[in-house]
Structure formats: C-alpha cells, structure tokens
Motif scaffolding. Structure first.
Motif, short mmCIF file in Angstrom:
data_model
loop_
_atom_site.label_atom_id
_atom_site.label_comp_id
_atom_site.label_asym_id
_atom_site.label_seq_id
_atom_site.Cartn_x
_atom_site.Cartn_y
_atom_site.Cartn_z
N PRO A 41 18.34 17.22 -37.76
CA PRO A 41 18.07 18.42 -38.58
C PRO A 41 17.38 19.53 -37.79
O PRO A 41 17.68 20.71 -37.96
CB PRO A 41 17.17 17.89 -39.70
N ILE A 42 16.49 19.17 -36.89
CA ILE A 42 15.77 20.16 -36.07
C ILE A 42 16.73 20.81 -35.08
O ILE A 42 16.76 22.04 -34.92
CB ILE A 42 14.57 19.51 -35.37
N ILE A 43 17.54 19.99 -34.44
CA ILE A 43 18.52 20.49 -33.48
C ILE A 43 19.48 21.46 -34.18
O ILE A 43 19.80 22.53 -33.66
CB ILE A 43 19.27 19.31 -32.81
N ASP A 44 19.91 21.09 -35.40
CA ASP A 44 20.82 21.95 -36.16
C ASP A 44 20.16 23.28 -36.51
O ASP A 44 20.79 24.34 -36.43
CB ASP A 44 21.30 21.25 -37.43
N TYR B 262 25.95 20.32 -28.02
CA TYR B 262 26.07 19.11 -28.83
C TYR B 262 26.58 17.90 -28.06
O TYR B 262 26.42 16.78 -28.51
CB TYR B 262 26.90 19.38 -30.09
N ASP B 263 27.16 18.12 -26.88
CA ASP B 263 27.57 16.97 -26.07
C ASP B 263 26.36 16.22 -25.50
O ASP B 263 26.48 15.08 -25.07
CB ASP B 263 28.53 17.39 -24.95
N LEU B 264 25.17 16.86 -25.55
CA LEU B 264 23.94 16.21 -25.11
C LEU B 264 23.21 15.50 -26.27
O LEU B 264 22.23 14.79 -26.04
CB LEU B 264 22.99 17.23 -24.49
N VAL B 265 23.70 15.71 -27.50
CA VAL B 265 23.05 15.14 -28.68
C VAL B 265 23.73 13.83 -29.06
O VAL B 265 24.96 13.75 -29.11
CB VAL B 265 23.12 16.12 -29.87
N TYR C 84 15.13 16.56 -26.46
CA TYR C 84 16.02 17.72 -26.46
C TYR C 84 15.63 18.70 -27.56
O TYR C 84 15.58 19.91 -27.35
CB TYR C 84 17.47 17.25 -26.62
N ALA C 85 15.31 18.17 -28.75
CA ALA C 85 14.93 19.01 -29.89
C ALA C 85 13.69 19.83 -29.57
O ALA C 85 13.66 21.06 -29.77
CB ALA C 85 14.71 18.16 -31.13
N VAL C 86 12.64 19.18 -29.08
CA VAL C 86 11.38 19.88 -28.77
C VAL C 86 11.61 20.90 -27.67
O VAL C 86 11.14 22.05 -27.75
CB VAL C 86 10.27 18.87 -28.41
N SER C 87 12.35 20.51 -26.65
CA SER C 87 12.65 21.41 -25.54
C SER C 87 13.39 22.66 -26.03
O SER C 87 13.05 23.78 -25.65
CB SER C 87 13.48 20.67 -24.49
#
Length: 197
Positions: A121-124, A136-139, A155-158
């Motif tokens: 949800p955070i990444i989105d 998204y290939d890294l998720v 990844y999300a925090v970064s």
C-alpha cells in the motif's frame, strides 16, 4: 509542535552542566521536558524527568514517539489548513482515496492492517503521488518470507524519502507492523501529497 510553549528561562544551558551541580541542572531540564509533555497532553503517567536523565530507553522512547506523532500531525494540520487536529481515521481515508484515484488495488482498514507489512500500500501511494517513480519489477507482489517483507519495506521507505516525504520510520517498523510508526509513514506521505499541490 506548539510555538511559544517553551519558557527558555527555565532551560539550563550546556555551560551550567559543567559547574558544580551540573547533574541537577540536567535533571531540571528533563523534569521540564515531562512538564511540557503534560501541557501537550501526552500520556506521561509513570514517566518522570529522572527516567529520561537515567536513560530509561522504554520510557524515553514513549515520550519521543509522542513528540514525533505530534510534530507530524501538526505539519499535516498546517498543510491542510485545518483548524482541528487531523485524526488517524482521516489519514486512512486519504490513503484509500489516493489508492482508488490512482487505480491501485491495495487498500488498508487501519494502521494495524496486516497488508501494510507487505509495504505494497505504501509503495502504491508513492507511485500515485509521483507516477512512474516505482519500479514494480523490484517489488515482491506476494511476499512470503521475512526477507521478502524486508526487501519491500526497505524499498518503500527509500522511495518515500526519495519523493520528499520526511519519513523517519524504519523498514523494520513496516515489516513488523508497528502501527504507531506506520501511522507516521502515511501521515508523512499525506503531508507530501498536500504539499505538492
């Protein structure tokens, strides 16, 4: 957090710590911190200046967390131009609205929602705030191990920080679902989103 709340005449400076009775001056400052926390309506039951002075990690972090939360919410309130404090429910509603508008499938029910541990949800939300920023290939879309969860959390925090959200939570906070710190991530993203308009 609240401009003008500190009476600087009550604060002992570093020079007074070097003199005889310096330890007492430090304790006075710690007691004043607890007094200010009470004025800010923080929960400081059972916490005294002596606890902070002695370095009681748990009790000190309890006060620090409340400071971080109050600061984040005050920034959000100013950006939103709201006269009343922003509530957790409003942040959850903003997150879900943002995800919906961005045509993302993820949603959250609260900051205790287990899907947050995937960090998706955070990444989105990051991708909605700054379209195309997420690779998204890294998720890992269906994380099944602790390593997968940590990879997504890092990844999300970064990416939150990369788009300018002043996130101070750690990847471990997301992976472990620490709802208090999770709230600050969403609040910082909301502040970033409001601030870019």
């Amino acid at each position: 957090i609240q401009p003008g709340i500190v009476d600087w005449k009550k604060v002992n400076d570093k020079e007074s710590f070097k003199k005889l009775g310096g330890a007492m001056k430090k304790l006075e400052n710690c007691n004043y911190c607890v007094e200010l926390a009470q004025k800010l309506k923080f929960s400081v039951v059972g916490i005294g200046g002596e606890d902070i002075h002695q370095g009681n990690k748990t009790l000190t972090l309890a006060v620090v967390w409340q400071l971080m939360r109050a600061y984040t919410l005050s920034v959000l309130q100013k950006l939103a131009g709201s006269a009343k404090p922003i509530e957790d429910k409003e942040i959850v509603e903003w997150a879900n609205h943002t995800l919906e508008v961005g045509k993302k499938d993820s949603r959250i029910s609260s900051f205790k929602d287990s899907t947050i541990q995937t960090s998706i949800p955070i990444i989105d939300i990051v991708d909605v705030i700054k379209p195309g920023s997420i690779k998204y290939d890294l998720v890992i879309m269906a994380p099944s191990t602790d390593e997968d969860l940590m990879s997504n959390a890092k990844y999300a925090v970064s990416m939150c920080r990369k788009i300018g959200a002043r996130v101070y939570a750690l990847p471990e906070d997301l992976k472990e679902g620490k709802h208090k710190m999770v709230m600050t991530v969403f609040a910082c993203l909301m502040a970033r989103s409001i601030g870019k308009k």
